[in-house]
Design a protein around this motif. Sequence first.
Motif, PDB file in Angstrom:
ATOM      1  N   LYS A  53       0.833  -1.211   0.000  1.00  0.00           N
ATOM      2  CA  LYS A  53       0.000   0.000   0.000  1.00  0.00           C
ATOM      3  C   LYS A  53       0.861   1.251   0.000  1.00  0.00           C
ATOM      4  O   LYS A  53       0.536   2.241  -0.673  1.00  0.00           O
ATOM      5  CB  LYS A  53      -0.929  -0.006   1.210  1.00  0.00           C
ATOM      6  N   ILE A  54       1.968   1.225   0.751  1.00  0.00           N
ATOM      7  CA  ILE A  54       2.882   2.372   0.752  1.00  0.00           C
ATOM      8  C   ILE A  54       3.406   2.616  -0.653  1.00  0.00           C
ATOM      9  O   ILE A  54       3.480   3.762  -1.113  1.00  0.00           O
ATOM     10  CB  ILE A  54       4.049   2.119   1.728  1.00  0.00           C
ATOM     11  N   PHE A  55       3.747   1.532  -1.344  1.00  0.00           N
ATOM     12  CA  PHE A  55       4.300   1.688  -2.682  1.00  0.00           C
ATOM     13  C   PHE A  55       3.255   2.192  -3.669  1.00  0.00           C
ATOM     14  O   PHE A  55       3.464   3.212  -4.347  1.00  0.00           O
ATOM     15  CB  PHE A  55       4.880   0.361  -3.175  1.00  0.00           C
ATOM     16  N   PHE A  56       2.117   1.491  -3.771  1.00  0.00           N
ATOM     17  CA  PHE A  56       1.141   1.822  -4.807  1.00  0.00           C
ATOM     18  C   PHE A  56       0.323   3.077  -4.486  1.00  0.00           C
ATOM     19  O   PHE A  56      -0.147   3.752  -5.409  1.00  0.00           O
ATOM     20  CB  PHE A  56       0.191   0.640  -5.035  1.00  0.00           C
ATOM     21  N   ALA A  57       0.159   3.418  -3.214  1.00  0.00           N
ATOM     22  CA  ALA A  57      -0.662   4.579  -2.852  1.00  0.00           C
ATOM     23  C   ALA A  57       0.161   5.849  -2.664  1.00  0.00           C
ATOM     24  O   ALA A  57      -0.373   6.955  -2.813  1.00  0.00           O
ATOM     25  CB  ALA A  57      -1.454   4.286  -1.574  1.00  0.00           C
ATOM     26  N   ILE A  58       1.449   5.716  -2.351  1.00  0.00           N
ATOM     27  CA  ILE A  58       2.253   6.897  -2.038  1.00  0.00           C
ATOM     28  C   ILE A  58       3.432   7.058  -3.004  1.00  0.00           C
ATOM     29  O   ILE A  58       3.557   8.069  -3.703  1.00  0.00           O
ATOM     30  CB  ILE A  58       2.776   6.827  -0.581  1.00  0.00           C
ATOM     31  N   VAL A  59       4.304   6.057  -3.043  1.00  0.00           N
ATOM     32  CA  VAL A  59       5.567   6.185  -3.776  1.00  0.00           C
ATOM     33  C   VAL A  59       5.350   6.183  -5.288  1.00  0.00           C
ATOM     34  O   VAL A  59       5.855   7.062  -6.002  1.00  0.00           O
ATOM     35  CB  VAL A  59       6.535   5.060  -3.370  1.00  0.00           C
ATOM     36  N   PHE A  60       4.620   5.203  -5.780  1.00  0.00           N
ATOM     37  CA  PHE A  60       4.454   5.067  -7.235  1.00  0.00           C
ATOM     38  C   PHE A  60       3.775   6.286  -7.860  1.00  0.00           C
ATOM     39  O   PHE A  60       4.237   6.777  -8.906  1.00  0.00           O
ATOM     40  CB  PHE A  60       3.673   3.795  -7.549  1.00  0.00           C
ATOM     41  N   PRO A  61       2.680   6.831  -7.274  1.00  0.00           N
ATOM     42  CA  PRO A  61       2.081   8.037  -7.876  1.00  0.00           C
ATOM     43  C   PRO A  61       3.022   9.234  -7.907  1.00  0.00           C
ATOM     44  O   PRO A  61       2.891  10.104  -8.775  1.00  0.00           O
ATOM     45  CB  PRO A  61       0.868   8.315  -6.970  1.00  0.00           C
ATOM     46  N   MET A  62       3.959   9.303  -6.972  1.00  0.00           N
ATOM     47  CA  MET A  62       4.891  10.428  -6.939  1.00  0.00           C
ATOM     48  C   MET A  62       5.954  10.335  -8.032  1.00  0.00           C
ATOM     49  O   MET A  62       6.617  11.330  -8.334  1.00  0.00           O
ATOM     50  CB  MET A  62       5.586  10.501  -5.565  1.00  0.00           C
ATOM     51  N   SER A  63       6.126   9.152  -8.606  1.00  0.00           N
ATOM     52  CA  SER A  63       7.195   8.953  -9.583  1.00  0.00           C
ATOM     53  C   SER A  63       6.711   9.148 -11.016  1.00  0.00           C
ATOM     54  O   SER A  63       7.175   8.473 -11.928  1.00  0.00           O
ATOM     55  CB  SER A  63       7.788   7.550  -9.416  1.00  0.00           C
TER      56      SER A  63
END
Length: 275
Positions: free
Chosen positions: A179-189
């Motif tokens: 969830k950290i990756f797909f909800a926070i990190v990935f959208p920022m990239s």
Amino acid sequence: MRKWKRGIIYVVLTVVLVIQCYPIFWIFMTSFKTSEEIKSKSTFALPESLNFTNYFRAVETSNLGLYLKNSLIVLAVTIALLVLLSSTAAFAIEKMKFKINKIVLSFFLIGITIPIHVTLIPLFQIYRAAGLLNSYWALIVPQVGFNLPLSIYLFVSFYKFIPDAIMEAAAIDGASVWKIFFAIVFPMSKNSMITVVTMNTIFVWNEFVFANTFISRSELKTIPIGLFDYIGAKGMVDWGATFSAISLFLFPVLIIYFLLNKGIIAGMTTGAIKE
């Protein structure tokens, strides 16, 4: 900066721009020439009129629609796998701290130094034994493998800009790693993702070596291989139809690049900008 220095820079940039853009302009202009103009007039002469006959002949002579479908299938699956695998691998390497993360990154980056041509015979034997020759996977798998190292590096460069405090706060709130990756990190990239997508779209769309080696069935040919359809008896080439087909082949790539060029520049120069 003095005016004369700035003038020299502008002149140099203009010359480079002309050198880079003229071949594309020449291809488009030649596609409008009649067969007589191509044979009798100078290579650099402009067409007397916009003649679309070559484009109609290009579609009639070759199965461009089928080749376009095959190219799009290979492109879509390859890009989807590249974005998914490179973004998750880079996240694990950069943000999930473990002892050999630098060694793992170096292992991936070694792949950049391997020429694709030295792998053709081993890959051909492996695909023949596995029954993958004349299939979409014969084109998708090697392109994912060879384009993965640089894609991982671009995502790693961006993830270095993301503070660990953001992920720690999400973890305290009960968010899982996924969830950290797909909800926070990935959208920022976003900018890094645009760079990876556009860069690899150009590579995959133009790919010739793997398609020429692993595909022999006409119904599975991609557009670069389909251009051989315009070679007739005794090696005679229908240049008008060929240049028209190349123009149609270039058009989607140019559109994608011009639409996404700002994101490409941002992703390549800064590893993406935090939003």
